[in-house]
Write an enzyme that holds these catalytic residues in place. Structure first.
Site, mmCIF file in Angstrom:
data_model
loop_
_atom_site.group_PDB
_atom_site.id
_atom_site.type_symbol
_atom_site.label_atom_id
_atom_site.label_comp_id
_atom_site.label_asym_id
_atom_site.label_seq_id
_atom_site.Cartn_x
_atom_site.Cartn_y
_atom_site.Cartn_z
ATOM 1 N N ILE A 180 0.875 -1.165 0.000
ATOM 2 C CA ILE A 180 0.000 0.000 0.000
ATOM 3 C C ILE A 180 0.914 1.218 0.000
ATOM 4 O O ILE A 180 1.870 1.287 0.775
ATOM 5 C CB ILE A 180 -0.943 -0.012 1.225
ATOM 6 N N SER A 181 0.656 2.166 -0.885
ATOM 7 C CA SER A 181 1.532 3.338 -1.016
ATOM 8 C C SER A 181 1.488 4.185 0.246
ATOM 9 O O SER A 181 0.507 4.190 0.988
ATOM 10 C CB SER A 181 1.093 4.194 -2.206
#
Length: 236
Positions: free
Chosen positions: A82-83
């Site tokens: 997940i960024s």
């Protein structure tokens, strides 16, 4: 009577514990927005409101909740991440979204970016090439009440043609070229944002605007590092 009193006390304690936990995560979101998002120049009020509202921790495995609002990517399984919150905000702001927009996301991952978009636009269509991630994201988004997000298990290189054209498209994996099917599915005047460049080292976050007649305007927004897009993209 004593049993009823004890039961009521247990319920009260459980409720208080839940409220304290919820308050804790709300505070973490506010801190994240102030320090990581606003502090780096993101000013779109709708982006800031979405980032403060969406419970990022609930889209991750429980073991990661304590780090959910930290300033770095986190693993979500199957070699994906997940960024970091700032990158999610930067890409969301870059698309210059309107409430009536229909957006296509390539790379559902945890579902967090889709949730942020759903707070800002009318409809979100998101495609994930990994079946396990697609299933988990769809379940979590449904549990959180996001009825305007549709998740598809497929190769995002080919987009989601039956719902095209889209006002905006976001690609959340590194690619060394813009997939032609996605450009075709983008409306005239539409925006596409993606990490474009080397799929091994780093990429330039690139905003592409499709002008009347199909001409493209390209704007680079800085260096980023994403995991590579797989499937058909890897063959090209």
């Amino acid at each position: 009577m004593l049993k009823k009193i004890l039961l009521a006390a247990v319920i009260l304690l459980a409720t208080a514990s839940f409220v304290r936990a919820d308050d804790l995560y709300q505070a973490k979101r506010r801190e994240m927005v102030e320090n990581q998002i606003k502090g780096r120049g993101i000013s779109d009020r709708r982006v800031l409101a979405a980032m403060e509202k969406v419970p990022r921790h609930l889209l991750l495995d429980r073991s990661l909740w304590s780090r959910a609002y930290a300033d770095h990517p986190l693993p979500i399984g199957e070699g994906q991440t997940i960024s970091q919150p700032y990158v999610v905000a930067l890409m969301s702001e870059g698309l210059r979204l309107s409430p009536s927009d229909r957006v296509l996301e390539i790379g559902t991952g945890s579902g967090y970016q889709a949730a942020i978009l759903a707070e800002m636009v009318k409809e979100v269509y998101t495609v994930e090439i990994r079946k396990g991630l697609a299933k988990r994201a769809a379940e979590r988004l449904k549990e959180l009440g996001y009825r305007s997000v549709w998740v598809k298990y497929a190769d995002g290189y080919f987009g989601w043609e039956e719902h095209a054209p889209f006002d905006a498209i976001i690609i959340t994996a590194a690619v060394n070229h813009i997939p032609p099917p996605l450009l075709k599915q983008l409306k005239e005047g539409g925006r596409l944002i993606l990490p474009l460049g080397s799929t091994v080292f780093y990429q330039n976050l690139t905003l592409v605007t499709k002008k009347t007649g199909g001409d493209l305007s390209v704007e680079q927004k800085g260096e980023v590092t994403f995991v590579p897009m797989t499937g058909e993209a890897r063959k090209r």
